[in-house]
Scaffold this active site. Structure first.
Site, mmCIF file in Angstrom:
data_model
loop_
_atom_site.group_PDB
_atom_site.id
_atom_site.type_symbol
_atom_site.label_atom_id
_atom_site.label_comp_id
_atom_site.label_asym_id
_atom_site.label_seq_id
_atom_site.Cartn_x
_atom_site.Cartn_y
_atom_site.Cartn_z
ATOM 1 N N CYS A 1 38.284 19.542 61.941
ATOM 2 C CA CYS A 1 37.308 18.456 62.102
ATOM 3 C C CYS A 1 35.932 19.026 62.493
ATOM 4 O O CYS A 1 35.247 19.597 61.666
ATOM 5 C CB CYS A 1 37.813 17.402 63.085
ATOM 6 N N HIS B 1 43.003 16.172 60.899
ATOM 7 C CA HIS B 1 43.593 16.600 62.174
ATOM 8 C C HIS B 1 45.068 16.951 62.029
ATOM 9 O O HIS B 1 45.935 16.166 62.417
ATOM 10 C CB HIS B 1 43.422 15.492 63.228
ATOM 11 N N GLU C 1 46.796 18.824 63.868
ATOM 12 C CA GLU C 1 47.474 18.874 65.183
ATOM 13 C C GLU C 1 48.001 17.501 65.578
ATOM 14 O O GLU C 1 48.865 17.403 66.450
ATOM 15 C CB GLU C 1 46.513 19.451 66.243
#
Ligand code: MN
Length: 232
Positions: A100, A203, A205
């Site tokens: 990001c 994202h 994660e």
């Protein structure tokens, strides 16, 4: 030995976002070393990989634009630290994974620039990026054949999450765009002359915590590929 992964983050941790990154690294076999913009000297040579995480907007001073009224959570000390670490990692050919804000740091660190606010600056109708808020939206990305991202995921089209109001405009030196949305926003960028330098606008994660198996696998594949590269 587990590779040491430098993880940059904002100084005041008030949420669990940092844990998502460190957990993802640990799960894939890496050892996170969190780097805050607190003035401490960081030697990139002590790291086997660098993870540039998500966060607030980069100050436009770093890419020669004027302040945009939609800018949020700007932290020049963090910008300086991450830009410097990114340049050092590229120079030393240490694997870099940008998430990001991280893909945006990669671009700015190498002479590129950003759309500071997609809703007000993007020249085309940004159909995939009209909703911006605290909740992730989703959209498809179209991945270039034979790119690193294509090799890692085995996908040419993938659904990913989306939580950004900025995006890479001009790419930095040496980078190629390897995934875009239908509205042509850059969602992944790579540096083919380096061992492993990959930035994504989404994202992973957070995708690895999803109940959606395809989402989870896409995220896991990215972290595993990064940690593997950092282990070599
Ligand atoms: Mn997006």
């Amino acid at each position: 030995m587990r590779p040491i992964i430098g993880v940059t983050f904002k100084k005041d941790v008030v949420d669990n976002h940092l844990n998502n990154y460190t957990k993802a690294i640990e799960q894939s076999g890496g050892e996170p070393a969190v780097l805050f913009p607190d003035g401490a000297t960081v030697d990139i040579a002590e790291m086997n990989g660098l993870l540039l995480t998500g966060g607030g907007d980069i100050h436009p001073d770093f890419f020669g634009k004027k302040w945009h009224p939609a800018l949020k959570f700007v932290d020049k000390a963090r910008d300086e630290l991450e830009i410097q670490l990114c340049r050092q990692a590229l120079e030393a050919d240490i694997p870099v994974f940008g998430i990001c804000r991280g893909i945006q740091v990669m671009s700015v660190a190498t002479g590129g620039n950003l759309y500071q606010d997609i809703p007000s600056e993007y020249p085309q109708k940004a159909g995939c990026h009209t909703q911006v808020g605290r909740v992730d939206s989703r959209h498809d990305i179209f991945i270039k054949p034979d790119s690193l991202l294509n090799q890692i995921t085995g996908e040419s089209v993938a659904e990913v999450n989306s939580a950004h109001h900025q995006a890479v405009n001009k790419k930095g030196a040496g980078f190629v765009a390897t995934a875009r949305t239908a509205d042509n926003i850059i969602e992944a960028m790579e540096h083919p002359s380096k061992r492993f330098v990959l930035g994504v606008q989404y994202h992973p994660e957070r995708m690895i915590n999803s109940k959606d198996p395809e989402f989870r696998q896409h995220g896991l594949n990215l972290f595993e590929a990064f940690i593997n590269a950092a282990s070599c």
